[in-house]
Design a protein around this motif. Structure first.
Motif, PDB file in Angstrom:
ATOM      1  N   CYS A 106      39.808  41.358  58.880  1.00 42.07           N
ATOM      2  CA  CYS A 106      40.526  42.332  58.054  1.00 42.07           C
ATOM      3  C   CYS A 106      41.364  43.282  58.907  1.00 42.07           C
ATOM      4  N   GLU A 113      42.421  42.938  52.759  1.00 40.97           N
ATOM      5  CA  GLU A 113      41.643  44.166  52.596  1.00 40.97           C
ATOM      6  C   GLU A 113      40.163  43.893  52.329  1.00 40.97           C
ATOM      7  N   ARG A 114      39.873  42.835  51.609  1.00 44.16           N
ATOM      8  CA  ARG A 114      38.504  42.436  51.311  1.00 44.16           C
ATOM      9  C   ARG A 114      38.401  40.930  51.487  1.00 44.16           C
ATOM     10  N   GLY A 289      40.248  35.838  50.931  1.00 45.04           N
ATOM     11  CA  GLY A 289      40.415  37.283  51.045  1.00 45.04           C
ATOM     12  C   GLY A 289      41.755  37.710  50.507  1.00 45.04           C
ATOM     13  N   GLY A 292      42.553  44.414  47.723  1.00 44.72           N
ATOM     14  CA  GLY A 292      41.307  44.896  47.150  1.00 44.72           C
ATOM     15  C   GLY A 292      41.223  44.743  45.649  1.00 44.72           C
ATOM     16  N   SER A 296      38.560  42.245  43.652  1.00 45.99           N
ATOM     17  CA  SER A 296      37.537  42.874  42.813  1.00 45.99           C
ATOM     18  C   SER A 296      36.984  41.925  41.764  1.00 45.99           C
ATOM     19  N   ASP A 299      33.435  41.218  42.422  1.00 46.94           N
ATOM     20  CA  ASP A 299      32.533  42.370  42.469  1.00 46.94           C
ATOM     21  C   ASP A 299      31.446  42.266  41.397  1.00 46.94           C
TER      22      ASP A 299
END
Length: 447
Positions: A106, A113-114, A289, A292, A296, A299
């Motif tokens: 990252c 970002e993630r 990746g 963000g 999500s 998540d």
């Protein structure tokens, strides 16, 4: 080394292949294993070189399909793996090692970002597409004709198109990759031609409301290892942004092009990435990746996520520590050296072609190169496609190289490693020049 010394494969390889037919459908466990007609079985390897079961040594320009950027038996990877094996091989619980590798990646890659860690490049691409669908609520994807993205139905569409079925230039056909591929899969894929900026704008705009993502390898290996033109990159980027289509950069192979990745090298700004190969240090790995907000969808902190994702061996500590050791050693100095070495080799090969007045060309970038039986370097998959005479020349080049102690992939990217230097470049160039000199009649057939 004489040609007889390395081609065809020796008697022990032949005996092993005969045994293998008793347990594997065609004697191998993956279609990508090259055989002519017998595969070469490997006993051991070190640095830039392989030794087969018959005791013959080869300079390795395949490196497990570009994975081993530090060559074989890289000591920092070996030490990290040995240490981890004493602590444990795999767990159901997370480890610090996965955070270290993810943090390194990252920190290097813009817009990464993630990240979620998986086991293969195929998984990385699959979950990137699923993430785009979950984020946009759309189901269709767009992809490049001839580009390879692993073994997932939607990305295999138009992977093996041929002149007889690839359709018109302004509307490439969605061709099946295997018998029985569901027609609904074909309906869900919009096929674009690489470096056709106008075509990309038109095809994406026409069906934009249904397209979740456009999947692009910045330099698709099997589609020619051809660099993207700035106009094409802009067309993809701008059209996708205008219509809410996500851009997925498949850098499973081409992440080896730059310290910051291939997308950054060519000015592409993806929403999602698929990574693999070099980030595992030679062990199975993949990673999806991106931004963000898009990531999500994975998540699960507030209940079932929009996109559930797991895997028994995902983020396994062996791959994590191996990848971290390999990537730490692959700093900006190492990338710059590989860039110089690759440029030097491609220039040497082009100089030999010009001197011999041979109808061949060279493509590639950084530590990657590919020989084309074409007088002009191709711009896209259809131009890179070989007719029978051209395919025959490419087979004979691989045979000739094997006969002189070099493993040169046929029809895909060849690559350099950090263990190579000027001596290896001289050997490669010398064998290539010898091939052109000794096979002029064969080469003339492709004109």
């Amino acid at each position: 080394m004489s040609q007889a010394a390395g081609f065809p494969p020796g008697p022990y390889s032949r005996a092993l292949f005969e045994r293998a037919h008793a347990v594997f459908p065609d004697g191998t466990t993956r279609i990508t294993v090259e055989r002519d007609p017998v595969p070469r079985y490997i006993a051991r390897a070190e640095g830039a070189y392989l030794t087969d079961v018959d005791g013959r040594r080869f300079l390795d320009l395949n490196l497990n399909f570009t994975t081993l950027i530090h060559g074989h038996g890289f000591e920092p990877v070996r030490a990290a793996v040995e240490s981890q094996m004493r602590s444990g091989i795999c767990f159901a619980n997370p480890t610090e090692a996965e955070i270290e590798l993810a943090s390194l990646l990252c920190a290097r890659v813009p817009r990464l970002e993630r990240i979620r860690l998986v086991n293969t490049g195929t998984e990385a691409v699959m979950f990137a597409i699923k993430a785009a669908r979950a984020f946009t609520g759309r189901s269709r994807i767009a992809k490049i004709e001839g580009a390879y993205h692993g073994a997932y139905d939607w990305v295999e569409v138009a992977q093996a198109s041929v002149p007889e079925n690839w359709g018109p230039t302004d509307s490439p056909a969605a061709t099946p990759y295997y018998r029985g591929m569901p027609p609904s899969v074909l309906d869900d894929v919009v096929v674009l031609r690489f470096n056709d900026a106008a075509g990309a704008r038109q095809l994406l705009s026409r069906q934009a409301s249904d397209i979740a993502a456009v999947l692009v390898d910045p330099m698709p290996s099997r589609a020619g290892l051809i660099a993207p033109e700035p106009e094409f990159v802009s067309a993809l980027q701008e059209t996708a942004r205008d219509h809410g289509i996500l851009v997925i950069a498949d850098e499973v192979l081409n992440f080896r092009q730059d310290y910051h990745g291939a997308a950054a090298r060519y000015g592409l700004q993806p929403d999602l990435f698929a990574l693999g190969k070099i980030i595992g240090g030679g062990f199975p790995i993949g990673a999806v990746g991106g931004l963000g907000d898009v990531m999500s969808v994975f998540d699960g902190s507030r209940g079932r996520p929009l996109l559930p994702q797991g895997g028994t061996f995902s983020a396994n500590p062996i791959s994590m520590v191996a990848g971290h050791a390999a990537m730490r050693a692959l700093d900006e100095i190492a990338f710059a050296r590989l860039e110089r070495l690759g440029n030097h080799l491609r220039n040497r090969l082009e100089d030999i072609i010009a001197r011999e007045n041979a109808p061949l060309s060279i493509s590639g970038a950084a530590s990657l190169f590919r020989i084309h039986p074409k007088p002009t370097r191709p711009r896209e998959f259809r131009e890179a496609h070989c007719n029978p005479a051209q395919a025959k020349v490419m087979k004979e080049i691989s045979r000739f190289f094997a006969g002189h102690g070099i493993v040169l992939p046929g029809g895909a990217a060849a690559c350099l490693s950090t263990t190579m230097g000027e001596a290896e470049i001289d050997v490669i160039a010398g064998v290539f020049e010898a091939f052109l000199s000794e096979n002029s009649a064969l080469i003339e057939e492709i004109v």
